[in-house]
Design a protein around this motif. Structure first.
Motif, PDB file in Angstrom:
ATOM      1  N   ARG A  45      40.787  37.108  41.905  1.00 43.86           N
ATOM      2  CA  ARG A  45      41.733  36.892  42.920  1.00 43.86           C
ATOM      3  C   ARG A  45      41.874  38.220  43.713  1.00 43.86           C
ATOM      4  NH1 ARG A  45      46.711  38.389  42.502  1.00 43.86           N
ATOM      5  NH2 ARG A  45      47.400  39.236  40.473  1.00 43.86           N
ATOM      6  N   THR A  46      41.997  38.071  44.934  1.00 44.25           N
ATOM      7  CA  THR A  46      42.246  39.475  45.769  1.00 44.25           C
ATOM      8  C   THR A  46      43.737  39.799  45.869  1.00 44.25           C
ATOM      9  OG1 THR A  46      42.629  38.306  47.862  1.00 44.25           O
ATOM     10  CG2 THR A  46      40.058  39.078  47.323  1.00 44.25           C
ATOM     11  N   THR A  47      44.015  41.039  46.336  1.00 46.61           N
ATOM     12  CA  THR A  47      45.377  41.078  46.330  1.00 46.61           C
ATOM     13  C   THR A  47      45.638  41.710  48.048  1.00 46.61           C
ATOM     14  OG1 THR A  47      45.003  43.298  45.976  1.00 46.61           O
ATOM     15  CG2 THR A  47      45.841  42.088  44.099  1.00 46.61           C
ATOM     16  N   ARG A  48      46.761  41.452  48.402  1.00 51.59           N
ATOM     17  CA  ARG A  48      47.083  42.044  49.759  1.00 51.59           C
ATOM     18  C   ARG A  48      48.234  42.847  49.666  1.00 51.59           C
ATOM     19  NH1 ARG A  48      45.043  38.631  53.805  1.00 51.59           N
ATOM     20  NH2 ARG A  48      44.252  36.713  52.878  1.00 51.59           N
ATOM     21  N   ASN A  49      48.169  44.003  50.410  1.00 51.77           N
ATOM     22  CA  ASN A  49      49.315  45.220  50.416  1.00 51.77           C
ATOM     23  C   ASN A  49      50.008  45.052  51.749  1.00 51.77           C
ATOM     24  OD1 ASN A  49      48.391  46.129  48.003  1.00 51.77           O
ATOM     25  ND2 ASN A  49      47.028  47.551  49.232  1.00 51.77           N
ATOM     26  N   PRO A  50      51.315  44.892  51.605  1.00 49.47           N
ATOM     27  CA  PRO A  50      52.251  44.452  52.943  1.00 49.47           C
ATOM     28  C   PRO A  50      52.177  45.588  54.000  1.00 49.47           C
ATOM     29  CG  PRO A  50      53.350  44.126  50.820  1.00 49.47           C
ATOM     30  CD  PRO A  50      51.948  44.518  50.494  1.00 49.47           C
ATOM     31  N   GLY A  51      51.903  45.120  55.158  1.00 53.00           N
ATOM     32  CA  GLY A  51      51.523  46.321  56.135  1.00 53.00           C
ATOM     33  C   GLY A  51      50.279  46.975  56.396  1.00 53.00           C
ATOM     34  N   GLU A  52      49.274  46.470  55.525  1.00 53.76           N
ATOM     35  CA  GLU A  52      47.946  47.091  55.802  1.00 53.76           C
ATOM     36  C   GLU A  52      47.087  45.664  56.025  1.00 53.76           C
ATOM     37  OE1 GLU A  52      46.573  49.024  52.000  1.00 53.76           O
ATOM     38  OE2 GLU A  52      48.298  50.235  52.089  1.00 53.76           O
ATOM     39  N   PRO A  53      46.163  45.762  56.701  1.00 51.58           N
ATOM     40  CA  PRO A  53      45.160  44.694  57.025  1.00 51.58           C
ATOM     41  C   PRO A  53      44.332  44.209  56.016  1.00 51.58           C
ATOM     42  CG  PRO A  53      44.395  46.788  57.888  1.00 51.58           C
ATOM     43  CD  PRO A  53      45.771  47.158  57.486  1.00 51.58           C
ATOM     44  N   GLY A  54      43.792  43.134  55.808  1.00 51.44           N
ATOM     45  CA  GLY A  54      42.811  42.531  55.026  1.00 51.44           C
ATOM     46  C   GLY A  54      43.300  42.227  53.676  1.00 51.44           C
ATOM     47  N   VAL A  55      42.276  42.186  52.648  1.00 50.24           N
ATOM     48  CA  VAL A  55      42.573  42.150  51.136  1.00 50.24           C
ATOM     49  C   VAL A  55      41.915  43.073  50.454  1.00 50.24           C
ATOM     50  CG1 VAL A  55      42.766  39.579  51.624  1.00 50.24           C
ATOM     51  CG2 VAL A  55      40.427  40.596  50.937  1.00 50.24           C
ATOM     52  N   ARG A  56      42.071  43.175  49.108  1.00 49.94           N
ATOM     53  CA  ARG A  56      41.470  44.277  48.214  1.00 49.94           C
ATOM     54  C   ARG A  56      41.208  43.467  47.041  1.00 49.94           C
ATOM     55  NH1 ARG A  56      41.542  48.892  50.498  1.00 49.94           N
ATOM     56  NH2 ARG A  56      43.473  49.683  51.841  1.00 49.94           N
ATOM     57  N   LEU A  57      40.169  44.087  46.351  1.00 46.34           N
ATOM     58  CA  LEU A  57      39.695  43.326  45.167  1.00 46.34           C
ATOM     59  C   LEU A  57      39.019  44.562  44.222  1.00 46.34           C
ATOM     60  CD1 LEU A  57      37.525  40.347  44.797  1.00 46.34           C
ATOM     61  CD2 LEU A  57      36.512  42.157  44.026  1.00 46.34           C
ATOM     62  N   ARG A  58      39.442  44.237  43.135  1.00 40.23           N
ATOM     63  CA  ARG A  58      38.633  45.441  42.049  1.00 40.23           C
ATOM     64  C   ARG A  58      37.805  44.985  40.949  1.00 40.23           C
ATOM     65  NH1 ARG A  58      42.764  49.041  38.964  1.00 40.23           N
ATOM     66  NH2 ARG A  58      42.977  50.113  41.084  1.00 40.23           N
ATOM     67  N   CYS A  59      36.628  45.401  40.752  1.00 44.28           N
ATOM     68  CA  CYS A  59      35.712  44.794  39.792  1.00 44.28           C
ATOM     69  C   CYS A  59      34.987  46.293  39.175  1.00 44.28           C
ATOM     70  CB  CYS A  59      34.690  44.022  40.386  1.00 44.28           C
ATOM     71  SG  CYS A  59      33.565  44.482  41.645  1.00 44.28           S
ATOM     72  N   TYR A  60      34.899  45.776  38.050  1.00 49.30           N
ATOM     73  CA  TYR A  60      34.145  46.815  36.900  1.00 49.30           C
ATOM     74  C   TYR A  60      32.500  46.596  36.689  1.00 49.30           C
ATOM     75  CZ  TYR A  60      39.223  47.122  36.459  1.00 49.30           C
ATOM     76  OH  TYR A  60      40.469  47.270  36.453  1.00 49.30           O
ATOM     77  N   LEU A  61      31.719  47.772  37.000  1.00 49.61           N
ATOM     78  CA  LEU A  61      30.450  47.420  36.496  1.00 49.61           C
ATOM     79  C   LEU A  61      30.017  48.390  35.587  1.00 49.61           C
ATOM     80  CD1 LEU A  61      29.100  48.019  40.293  1.00 49.61           C
ATOM     81  CD2 LEU A  61      29.627  45.803  39.548  1.00 49.61           C
ATOM     82  N   ASP A  62      28.946  47.748  34.811  1.00 46.02           N
ATOM     83  CA  ASP A  62      27.978  48.370  33.754  1.00 46.02           C
ATOM     84  C   ASP A  62      26.923  48.738  34.283  1.00 46.02           C
ATOM     85  OD1 ASP A  62      27.115  49.604  31.661  1.00 46.02           O
ATOM     86  OD2 ASP A  62      27.982  48.219  30.375  1.00 46.02           O
ATOM     87  N   MET A  63      26.501  49.993  34.825  1.00 47.94           N
ATOM     88  CA  MET A  63      25.321  50.079  35.399  1.00 47.94           C
ATOM     89  C   MET A  63      24.063  50.274  34.374  1.00 47.94           C
ATOM     90  SD  MET A  63      26.207  52.424  38.794  1.00 47.94           S
ATOM     91  CE  MET A  63      24.700  52.914  39.235  1.00 47.94           C
TER      92      MET A  63
END
Length: 68
Positions: A45-63
């Motif tokens: 799922r994404t998150t929304r920060n009040p007062g900020e535009p759009g959404v945020r998402l965090r994922c973790y990579l193992d390159m």
């Protein structure tokens, strides 16, 4: 979002990616592109920060586990 812990970046090749996008579909589409290239612990799922535009998402990579 929760803080990034040492375990997330404990070794070379481990990466935390924070995505900011206009909407959920865009954020998940980008995450899918990352997952097609690297082993990814995907966000559900994404998150929304009040007062900020759009959404945020965090994922973790193992390159180190590059399927290509």
């Amino acid at each position: 979002m929760r803080p990034i812990t040492e375990a997330h970046v404990a070794q070379p090749g481990l990466v935390v990616v924070e995505i900011a996008a206009a909407d959920d579909d865009t954020a998940f589409a980008f995450q899918d592109q990352l997952a097609a290239r690297w082993a990814t612990a995907a966000a559900e799922r994404t998150t929304r920060n009040p007062g900020e535009p759009g959404v945020r998402l965090r994922c973790y990579l193992d390159m180190r586990q590059n399927p290509h």
